[in-house]
Design an enzyme around this catalytic site. Structure first.
Site, PDB file in Angstrom:
ATOM      1  CG  HIS A   1      -0.044   7.746  19.700  1.00 39.23           C
ATOM      2  ND1 HIS A   1      -0.054   6.975  20.854  1.00 39.23           N
ATOM      3  CD2 HIS A   1       1.251   7.873  19.343  1.00 39.23           C
ATOM      4  CE1 HIS A   1       1.185   6.663  21.172  1.00 39.23           C
ATOM      5  NE2 HIS A   1       2.001   7.195  20.281  1.00 39.23           N
TER       6      HIS A   1
ATOM      7  N   GLY B   1     -31.153 -10.827   1.994  1.00 39.42           N
ATOM      8  CA  GLY B   1     -32.150 -10.190   2.836  1.00 39.42           C
ATOM      9  C   GLY B   1     -32.203  -8.682   2.749  1.00 39.42           C
TER      10      GLY B   1
ATOM     11  CE1 TYR C   1      10.111  -0.870   1.382  1.00 36.59           C
ATOM     12  CE2 TYR C   1      11.648  -0.800  -0.458  1.00 36.59           C
ATOM     13  CZ  TYR C   1      11.142  -0.246   0.704  1.00 36.59           C
ATOM     14  OH  TYR C   1      11.658   0.928   1.195  1.00 36.59           O
TER      15      TYR C   1
ATOM     16  CB  CYS D   1       7.294   2.690   5.045  1.00 37.95           C
ATOM     17  SG  CYS D   1       7.596   4.464   4.932  1.00 37.95           S
TER      18      CYS D   1
ATOM     19  CB  SER E   1      10.248   4.713   1.591  1.00 34.04           C
ATOM     20  OG  SER E   1       9.279   3.987   2.312  1.00 34.04           O
TER      21      SER E   1
ATOM     22  NE  ARG F   1      10.199   8.358  10.034  1.00 38.74           N
ATOM     23  CZ  ARG F   1       8.889   8.253  10.281  1.00 38.74           C
ATOM     24  NH1 ARG F   1       8.026   8.229   9.277  1.00 38.74           N
ATOM     25  NH2 ARG F   1       8.441   8.146  11.514  1.00 38.74           N
TER      26      ARG F   1
ATOM     27  CD  GLU G   1       7.158  12.059   5.098  1.00 40.91           C
ATOM     28  OE1 GLU G   1       6.325  11.612   5.926  1.00 40.91           O
ATOM     29  OE2 GLU G   1       8.366  12.094   5.333  1.00 40.91           O
TER      30      GLU G   1
ATOM     31  NE  ARG H   1       7.489   3.279  13.311  1.00 39.35           N
ATOM     32  CZ  ARG H   1       6.427   2.467  13.278  1.00 39.35           C
ATOM     33  NH1 ARG H   1       5.294   2.892  12.780  1.00 39.35           N
ATOM     34  NH2 ARG H   1       6.508   1.245  13.751  1.00 39.35           N
TER      35      ARG H   1
ATOM     36  NE  ARG I   1     -36.662 -15.698  -4.674  1.00 36.16           N
ATOM     37  CZ  ARG I   1     -35.934 -16.781  -4.435  1.00 36.16           C
ATOM     38  NH1 ARG I   1     -35.871 -17.752  -5.338  1.00 36.16           N
ATOM     39  NH2 ARG I   1     -35.260 -16.899  -3.326  1.00 36.16           N
TER      40      ARG I   1
ATOM     41  CG  MET J   1     -32.003  -5.113  -2.453  1.00 36.67           C
ATOM     42  SD  MET J   1     -31.277  -4.956  -4.087  1.00 36.67           S
ATOM     43  CE  MET J   1     -30.463  -6.530  -4.247  1.00 36.67           C
TER      44      MET J   1
ATOM     45  N   GLY K   1       5.530   7.540   2.064  1.00 34.27           N
ATOM     46  CA  GLY K   1       4.893   7.641   3.379  1.00 34.27           C
ATOM     47  C   GLY K   1       3.427   7.997   3.182  1.00 34.27           C
ATOM     48  CB  THR K   2       0.622   5.990   1.887  1.00 34.65           C
ATOM     49  OG1 THR K   2       0.767   4.902   2.801  1.00 34.65           O
ATOM     50  CG2 THR K   2       1.287   5.653   0.569  1.00 34.65           C
ATOM     51  CG  ASN K   3       0.328   6.366   7.630  1.00 36.25           C
ATOM     52  OD1 ASN K   3      -0.369   5.662   6.921  1.00 36.25           O
ATOM     53  ND2 ASN K   3       0.972   5.897   8.680  1.00 36.25           N
ATOM     54  CG  ASP K   4       2.916  12.533   7.489  1.00 37.72           C
ATOM     55  OD1 ASP K   4       1.915  12.863   8.154  1.00 37.72           O
ATOM     56  OD2 ASP K   4       4.042  12.428   7.983  1.00 37.72           O
TER      57      ASP K   4
ATOM     58  CE  LYS L   1     -32.325 -14.664  -5.495  1.00 34.75           C
ATOM     59  NZ  LYS L   1     -32.797 -13.516  -4.769  1.00 34.75           N
TER      60      LYS L   1
ATOM     61  NE  ARG M   1     -26.827 -17.042  -1.536  1.00 35.43           N
ATOM     62  CZ  ARG M   1     -27.781 -16.301  -1.005  1.00 35.43           C
ATOM     63  NH1 ARG M   1     -28.272 -15.287  -1.671  1.00 35.43           N
ATOM     64  NH2 ARG M   1     -28.232 -16.560   0.208  1.00 35.43           N
TER      65      ARG M   1
END
Length: 902
Positions: free
Chosen positions: A456, A105, A874, A854, A786, A635, A767, A580, A96, A107, A788-791, A27, A340
């Site tokens: 799942h 709204g 990728y 992946c 590759s 895999r 992973e 998979r 203000r 603050m 495996g960022t989940n595990d 602001k 803004r």
């Protein structure tokens, strides 16, 4: 933070500019920018966010702040020719809030600071309007009492309603000066009773207390919740803007309003906004009286309207974007109180970005930065008609967006059966498991009473682009009786329900669905035309085309069958990053895998493998045909072992009952003994992945043979199979070396038998933390990684992905431990550090090492930017997330290029 004695804490509006948002807040920076543009902005000054940080850290304002404010206040008084709080001609100011990022709204604001029992009469004399003065005074006491002194706002509202009832009127403006004088007395009594002190008559005390209240409002519950929702950092603090008051409540030639330089809902050009005569700004927001459309201002006050239209054009051209404007007209004089860059719908964002390119205000690179993957995702999912009448049953976790309507079914068999008969169904379960896959595919949507965003049901549903609501705990799902109960309402199997995966809401009956033209465009069923209905698709098309031209990251799909692969190609996938194979072993094949796992002899094992080989080969043949010419990463089997074994509890009960009847089945006894032997307390960290391939002889060899034979057939048919074989859950290079040696031998056999040279790459998933830390060693045996960022997230944090979201993630988000679930957006400091480290180590060993990801993060907008920065080749994600990943990969490249040029 510590105070620097040379630090400047206050800036006049003439000293700042829009680039100082970190210091002056949005602001304050924009008020300064409008002042610099020569627009009619009431004079004032801004207390910086740095002052707020000192206050929040120490509990007191910086020592130098009072003197700086006094100096700027004196300059303001000199400019205005009046003093704060003087009795005959008082200067009034507003106090203000204004953080760097818009938090509308959330603050606090206090108007009319400087009025007192004495100065109110001076204001009345100066304005020539006694009613206006007393109306302004009652507003000050009401706002100050609620905001600064913590008095319950309803007490003031009730008193105001009583005053109107006594006068037998319905709107505030029908109260005259005498009524308002009485109301001021009532309000002051409320303050004295509830706050334990009198309303302050000293104007400087009013201002100082209001400034502290604005500082404190940074940490109110609503502000903290909003920041968590919008992912705004909690350490920024807010600036405070002190601005000379201008009055929209001085009669019919005065008023206040909000305006947009174009429609924030559609993006179309035009006159959009609201105006309210004889009112102050909070009246518009509070809805005390009905506003009129901004266009009506032309007939009410044409001079002000024409001036406002000119200013709106000036601001949009200057900011090169949709602007949101607040203004006040004081007796025919237009004043700008705020501007803004305006919030907008997802559709408006795409339309406006391309419109501004056509106007020559921005280039394509900037247009790409004006939209986001989150907005594109909103446009892709079908949605319910917001105008429809609905009966809400409950609410769960919005796990996979979309709108789905169908008959309630409570098991997969029924879902498939009814679906084949032409019925649309919603699969309702307490929670799903891999055996429910057929039912999930057959259903319009999935509803569970348990689980979170990475359960799942959620993960599989997102992969299929299927609507899903999880964790709707208020729903009592009874699968045996085939019913769901919500309070007194019972939903029997066959009753119609509607679920909204974008909000988590569950409705009784059918809610009309509006299809997404953007998905039809990606599917090739709609083209970017010229009429209004296709305007959004045309805008998406243009921005996506530019994103594809500039992005470095390639985008692949997580797909396990030819149908998903073909859909992925239509959505722009450049290959498959994760197939998979465990999903190929569900349904009828599960018993075959069970026989393989429980085989006692080499003969039994070979028989099971021989039965599976042609089925696997057929799967791969179809997949390679669908993705001909593009890389396909397969895999090898990576399920937790328990997914292919009988439930130990059910089997134990069956055997016990049989023994009590003395008719025990030998096969069941043998099976129970084997299941007990293989039973694991934590299957996700047990016998799975590469470990399963090493323990069960011939399992991976069978899969590699099926892959190689399918690839050879494709190649001999003049196709172009580009296959990559991925070994899961590797923790040490020795595991990979053993499996690779076996795989190379099998591939050589197939090459010799088919007379075909196969160029099959062999790599691994990273992973496990140990794999990331020893990536230089593993790269000696791997041609690609590759992530495996989940595990990897699961093992780095020590979280059980299927359990933690439902148990304590909500508390972690509320307490600010997480800004967002680490399973949703990659944890850059922890998991991300391992990804960065492994990429660096791997390429040090093998410079041509191909790197991809992946996990679920491959389709998350923020995570895609991180993967670009780390230098991956990728990302891979579910088919319906491919356009999002393409867009964000382009944005990441454009952003990096822009940073380099700066």
């Amino acid at each position: 933070m510590s105070e620097n004695k040379d630090q400047k804490f206050v800036y006049d509006f003439t000293e700042g500019n829009r680039d100082l948002k970190d210091l002056l807040g949005g602001k304050g920076a924009n008020l300064a920018e409008m002042t610099n543009l020569g627009l009619p902005v009431p004079p004032g000054f801004t207390i910086t966010t740095e002052a707020c940080k000192v206050y929040l850290d120490s509990g007191t304002a910086p020592a130098a702040l009072r003197d700086e404010v006094s100096a700027h206040l004196a300059a303001l008084e000199s400019k205005m020719g009046k003093k704060l709080g003087q009795s005959d001609d008082p200067l009034l100011v507003s106090v203000r809030s204004g953080a760097k990022f818009s938090m509308p709204g959330m603050m606090d604001t206090v108007l009319n600071i400087g009025l007192s029992d004495e100065s109110v009469t001076g204001l009345a004399s100066q304005a020539g309007d006694e009613r206006f003065a007393w109306d302004s005074y009652r507003r000050l006491i009401q706002m100050f009492g609620k905001t600064v002194l913590g008095v319950e706002g309803e007490l003031f509202e009730d008193a105001l309603d009583e005053a109107k009832a006594a006068k037998k009127v319905t709107v505030d403006t029908d109260l005259d000066a005498a009524d308002l004088k009485k109301l001021v007395k009532v309000f002051k009594k409320i303050v004295a009773k509830e706050a334990g002190r009198e309303f302050p008559q000293d104007a400087r005390e009013q201002m100082d207390l209001a400034v502290e209240a604005v500082f404190n409002s940074w940490n109110t519950d609503r502000a903290k919740l909003y920041r968590r929702q919008e992912r705004i950092p909690s350490d920024l603090g807010t600036a405070v803007n002190i601005c000379s008051m201008v009055f929209g409540n001085l009669g019919p030639d005065s008023g206040t309003g909000v305006a947009f330089t174009r429609d924030p809902a559609s993006g179309h050009a035009g006159v959009y906004g609201d105006y309210l005569q004889n009112a102050q700004g909070e009246d518009v927001v509070a809805g005390i009286r009905n506003t009129v459309p901004l266009a009506d201002l032309e007939s009410i006050d044409k001079a002000s309207y024409d001036q406002l239209m000119t200013i709106m054009t000036t601001l949009e051209t200057h900011y090169k974007d949709l602007c949101d404007i607040e203004f006040t007209i004081e007796r025919g004089q237009l004043w700008m109180l705020q501007t803004r860059v305006g919030k907008r719908t997802a559709g408006a964002a795409f339309r406006i970005a391309t419109q501004l390119v056509d106007q020559g205000l921005i280039d394509e690179a900037e247009a790409l930065q004006r939209v986001s993957g989150h907005q594109l995702a909103q446009l892709m999912f079908p949605r319910f008609d917001e105008g429809a009448k609905t009966t809400l049953l409950g609410r769960g976790i919005a796990a996979s967006p979309g709108a789905a309507v169908g008959k309630a079914v409570f098991d997969s068999y029924t879902a498939v059966k009814w679906s084949r008969s032409g019925e649309k169904v919603i699969l309702i379960r307490r929670e799903t498991n891999p055996d429910d896959l057929d039912g999930m595919i057959a259903s319009e949507g999935i509803l569970t009473s348990r689980g979170g965003k990475t359960s799942h049901a959620a993960v599989v549903a997102r992969g299929m682009g299927k609507t899903c609501v999880c964790g709707a705990e208020e729903l009592d799902v009874d699968t045996k009786r085939r019913r769901m109960t919500v309070g007194d309402t019972v939903i029997e199997e066959g009753d119609v329900v509607s679920i909204d995966g974008s909000t988590g809401k569950v409705y009784l009956g059918e809610v009309p669905v509006v299809p997404s033209p953007v998905v039809e465009y990606f599917e090739g069923r709609m083209h970017a035309g010229a009429d209004d209905a296709d305007e959004l698709v045309a805008a998406v098309h243009r921005i996506m085309a530019y994103a594809d031209r500039v992005r470095r990251l390639r985008v692949r799909a997580n797909a396990d069958n030819a149908e998903d692969a073909l859909r992925a190609r239509r959505f722009g996938a450049q290959g498959i990053g994760l197939c998979r194979t465990e999903h190929m072993f569900l349904g009828e094949r599960r018993e075959m895998v069970e026989r393989l796992i429980l085989a006692d002899t080499d003969g039994e094992r070979d028989e099971a493998l021989s039965a599976l080989l042609p089925l696997q080969k057929k799967d791969f043949t179809e997949l390679f045909e669908a993705m001909d010419g593009l890389p396909v990463t397969v895999r090898l089997l990576d399920p937790p072992l328990h997914e292919f074994l009988p439930d130990i509890t059910e089997l134990s009960v069956r055997v016990a009952l049989a023994e009590s009847r003395k008719d025990a089945n030998e096969n069941d006894l043998r099976l129970l003994q084997a299941v007990h032997k293989l039973h694991e307390q934590n299957p996700m960290l047990g016998l799975r992945g590469v470990r399963l391939g090493l323990v069960i002889p011939g399992l991976f060899a069978m899969q590699v043979r099926a892959i190689a034979e399918a690839a050879a057939e494709r190649k001999n048919a003049k196709g172009d199979p580009r296959v990559e074989i991925m070994i899961p859950l590797v923790g040490t290079v020795q595991e990979l070396e053993i499996v690779r040696e076996e795989a190379d031998a099998v591939i050589a056999e197939v090459e010799a038998a088919t007379g075909t040279t196969l160029k099959l790459s062999i790599g691994t998933m990273i992973e496990l933390p140990r794999a990331a830390l020893t990536a230089d060693q593993i790269a000696e045996a791997a041609q690609f990684f590759s992530f495996g960022t989940n595990d990897l997230t699961q093992t780095v944090w020590g979280f059980s992905r299927d359990d933690v979201e439902a148990s304590f993630f909500t508390a972690y988000l509320e307490k600010g431990i997480f800004g967002v679930s680490p399973f949703e957006t990659i944890d850059k400091d922890g998991v991300g550090s391992l990804v960065r480290h492994a990429a660096k180590l791997g390429r040090a060993t093998r410079p041509d090492l191909k790197l991809g990801v992946c996990g679920e993060h491959g389709g998350d907008p923020e995570s895609v930017h991180f993967f670009h920065e780390v230098g991956l080749d990728y990302v891979s994600c579910s088919p319906f997330r491919i356009p999002v990943a393409r867009l964000e990969a382009g944005r990441a490249a454009a952003e990096a290029k822009g940073s380099d040029s700066r």
